[in-house]
Motif scaffolding. Structure first.
Motif, PDB file in Angstrom:
ATOM      1  N   ASP A 158      -9.486  13.929 -22.358  1.00 14.18           N
ATOM      2  CA  ASP A 158     -10.449  12.983 -21.823  1.00 14.18           C
ATOM      3  C   ASP A 158      -9.784  11.961 -20.907  1.00 14.18           C
ATOM      4  O   ASP A 158     -10.403  11.006 -20.483  1.00 14.18           O
ATOM      5  CB  ASP A 158     -11.100  12.246 -23.011  1.00 14.18           C
ATOM      6  CG  ASP A 158     -12.472  11.724 -22.643  1.00 14.18           C
ATOM      7  OD1 ASP A 158     -13.230  12.487 -22.018  1.00 14.18           O
ATOM      8  OD2 ASP A 158     -12.768  10.567 -22.980  1.00 14.18           O
ATOM      9  N   PRO A 161     -11.354  11.547 -16.944  1.00 18.62           N
ATOM     10  CA  PRO A 161     -12.719  11.234 -16.490  1.00 18.62           C
ATOM     11  C   PRO A 161     -12.881  10.001 -15.601  1.00 18.62           C
ATOM     12  O   PRO A 161     -13.680  10.034 -14.677  1.00 18.62           O
ATOM     13  CB  PRO A 161     -13.488  11.052 -17.787  1.00 18.62           C
ATOM     14  CG  PRO A 161     -12.766  11.889 -18.762  1.00 18.62           C
ATOM     15  CD  PRO A 161     -11.326  11.899 -18.340  1.00 18.62           C
ATOM     16  N   SER A 165     -14.517  12.262 -13.069  1.00 17.02           N
ATOM     17  CA  SER A 165     -15.874  12.641 -13.430  1.00 17.02           C
ATOM     18  C   SER A 165     -16.893  12.382 -12.318  1.00 17.02           C
ATOM     19  O   SER A 165     -17.931  13.014 -12.268  1.00 17.02           O
ATOM     20  CB  SER A 165     -16.297  11.897 -14.714  1.00 17.02           C
ATOM     21  OG  SER A 165     -16.498  10.539 -14.435  1.00 17.02           O
TER      22      SER A 165
END
Ligand code: ZN
Length: 167
Positions: A158, A161, A165
């Motif tokens: 993660d 992001p 993203s």
């Protein structure tokens, strides 16, 4: 020998009675990771806040036996302020310690250097060494490390992001 076991027992009970880093952190920025050991009924929730690859803060809450709770308390102490590489290394070392001692129980030829070195590097976590005599409790001791491992994985999956993203 027995005095060392007494010391170990004392360290474990101290962390069980006054767990360090108990509480919660806001998510985000912290990552929440939950772990369970159904065999014993141990439950653990970890909150790990990682900034620029460093464990900025860590909190834990949970219920369970003295081994699982003391392990979590000592583990959080050990990783706070350290980078994720250190944390991953600690997970590996702790699991190795559990393995080595388990194997040594059946073998006459001990490899004294390896466990001793590991015990030094693991600091107070080595108090959990005695757990390997009770194989069913190994899962209690490793619960916090497995839960941490999941948190680190979530962080790594993660970590892009913020930049990646947006389309
Ligand atoms: Zn347990």
């Amino acid at each position: 020998m027995s005095s060392l076991e007494d010391l170990y027992r004392e360290v474990i009970l101290d962390h069980y009675r006054s767990p360090r880093n108990r509480g919660e952190l806001a998510t985000p920025p912290a990552i929440k990771s939950e772990g369970k050991n159904p065999v014993c009924g141990d439950e653990l929730t970890l909150f790990v806040e990682i900034e620029n690859g460093v464990v900025k803060d860590v909190k834990m809450s949970g219920v369970g036996c003295s081994i699982s709770q003391a392990s979590a308390s000592m583990m959080t102490n050990s990783i706070k302020g350290k980078d994720t590489t250190y944390a991953r290394d600690l997970i590996k070392k702790f699991k190795t310690l559990m393995d080595i001692h388990e194997t040594n129980l059946d073998s006459e030829n001990k490899k004294p250097d390896t466990p001793n070195e590991l015990a030094t590097e693991l600091g107070e976590l080595s108090a959990l060494t005695g757990v390997v005599k009770f194989p069913v409790r190994i899962k209690c001791a490793t619960l916090s490390f497995n839960t941490l491992s999941n948190a680190l994985e979530a962080y790594e999956n993660d970590s892009d992001p913020q930049t990646a993203s947006t389309e």
